[in-house]
Scaffold this active site. Structure first.
Site, PDB file in Angstrom:
ATOM      1  N   CYS A 198       0.817  -1.221   0.000  1.00  0.00           N
ATOM      2  CA  CYS A 198       0.000   0.000   0.000  1.00  0.00           C
ATOM      3  C   CYS A 198       0.852   1.274   0.000  1.00  0.00           C
ATOM      4  CB  CYS A 198      -0.952  -0.001   1.188  1.00  0.00           C
ATOM      5  SG  CYS A 198      -1.886  -1.536   1.287  1.00  0.00           S
TER       6      CYS A 198
ATOM      7  N   ASN B  67     -10.210  -0.740  -0.416  1.00  0.00           N
ATOM      8  CA  ASN B  67      -8.756  -0.590  -0.304  1.00  0.00           C
ATOM      9  C   ASN B  67      -8.113  -1.181  -1.558  1.00  0.00           C
ATOM     10  OD1 ASN B  67      -6.031  -0.989   0.270  1.00  0.00           O
ATOM     11  ND2 ASN B  67      -6.382  -1.675   2.376  1.00  0.00           N
TER      12      ASN B  67
ATOM     13  N   HIS C 289      -3.744   6.811   2.172  1.00  0.00           N
ATOM     14  CA  HIS C 289      -4.123   5.489   1.674  1.00  0.00           C
ATOM     15  C   HIS C 289      -5.506   5.152   2.215  1.00  0.00           C
ATOM     16  CE1 HIS C 289      -4.334   1.361   0.762  1.00  0.00           C
ATOM     17  NE2 HIS C 289      -4.083   0.943   1.982  1.00  0.00           N
TER      18      HIS C 289
END
Ligand code: COA
Length: 326
Positions: A111, A283, A253
């Site tokens: 990520c 996500n 994020h």
């Protein structure tokens, strides 16, 4: 030299999957997912691949920047879900775009992948080695999810985001572009969010293990994020001699609304300064930050001179934060 983002683009799969859709195929509910994560829907790839989405996002970023593929010197893709082990996704993108003058490689930082790609490009640009870079975060996370593990598979989605960054000569005392960055890793905690690759089954070994799927200790990841991200943001603000009040947006994020709310609280900053895409994207690991940035850019939310913090964090464990002047 000043490193400026001069164009953005993004691409999502066409197939929309709501929380209610998921509740028809597993024991979950919109109420459980929305209240704990803020996620309402995500896109899951059917026809699309990591490289096809990355290429579409890149073409849009090139168009937005008003430059040609031949002008790109460097392509860096942050991904953990390339279509091939080799060639890299970045080499695939080079071929798809006809970016014949570029050098291309991937970074594996989950990520944080887009932020690590941005920081790496920045260093190349600052050193004068390259002038123009295409950086991308692209993931098909749905292929590495355990669709029998409701505590992880409901959180993630597929997609790609891209940005063009370019070096500009700096007038005396002029500031702008990427002002400061900070990044880190904590490999000792790597197993709290992991996915094993294929195992060695050469003729000398009888290995019963199959390639793995994503496994996660959600509460440990949560603790890591809410501790590390505010500290990393404070560091880049100190490095650039800015205060939280100077920052227009915190582009984090998009893992979980609760993580974002906790970071806002710890920094004593209004949640309104934290734009969201997780409600409609879930996500998307390395792609989360550039997709959100592109959505903001296309909505006209980013004006010349705005100061923006971007931060990625996740598996590795890894984190990376930058402050930029748009
Ligand atoms: N639907 C319904 N129930 C679910 C579920 C789902 N999709 N997933 C798990 N549950 C159940 C569990 O089985 C458990 O039931 P039990 O109490 O009967 O055993 C219950 O919900 C609570 O599970 P728990 O894991 O304790 O929930 P939580 O409050 O910690 O929330 C997360 C789980 C994943 C939402 C939370 O830990 C989190 O957001 N962590 C960060 C994860 C993240 O962002 N990772 C990516 C970072 S890059």
């Amino acid at each position: 030299m000043i490193t400026r983002i001069i164009g953005t683009g993004s691409s999502l799969p066409s197939n929309l999957v709501t929380n209610d859709d998921l509740s028809k195929i597993m024991d979950t509910s919109d109420e459980w997912i929305s209240s704990r994560t803020g996620i309402k829907e995500r896109r899951l790839a059917k026809e699309e691949t990591t490289a096809s989405m990355a290429a579409e996002a890149s073409r849009k970023a090139l168009e937005n920047a008003g430059i040609s593929a031949e002008e790109i010197d460097l392509i860096i893709v942050g991904t953990i879900t390339g279509d091939y082990v080799t060639p890299s996704t970045s080499c695939e993108i080079q071929a798809k775009l006809g970016a014949v003058n570029a050098v291309a490689f991937d970074v594996n930082a989950a990520c944080s992948g887009f932020m690590f790609a941005l920081h790496t490009a920045h260093i190349y640009l600052q050193s004068g080695i390259y002038k123009t870079a295409l950086i991308i975060g692209a993931e098909t996370l749905s292929k590495i999810m355990d669709w029998n593990d409701r505590s992880t598979c409901v959180l993630f989605g597929d997609g790609a985001g891209a940005a063009i960054v370019r070096a500009y000569a700096q007038a005396r005392n002029e500031k702008g572009g990427l002002l400061a960055f900070e990044q880190g890793s904590d490999g000792a905690k790597g197993k709290v969010l992991a996915c094993r690759d294929r195992v060695n089954n050469n003729p000398l070994i009888q290995n019963p293990l199959e390639p793995g799927y994503v496994s996660m200790d959600g509460q440990e990841v949560y603790k890591f994020a809410v501790g590390t991200v505010p500290a990393s943001i404070i560091k880049v603000l100190e490095m650039s001699e800015l205060k939280t009040e100077d920052i227009k947006y915190f582009v984090l994020h998009q893992a979980n609304i609760r993580i974002i709310q906790s970071v806002a609280k710890r920094l004593k900053v209004s949640e309104e300064k934290f734009p969201l895409s997780l409600d409609h994207c879930g996500n998307i690991s390395a792609a989360s930050v550039p997709i959100l940035l592109d959505e903001m850019n296309r909505k006209g939310m980013l004006k010349a001179g705005d100061k923006i913090v971007m931060s990625g964090f996740g598996a590795g464990l890894t984190w990376g934060t930058a402050v930029i002047e748009w």
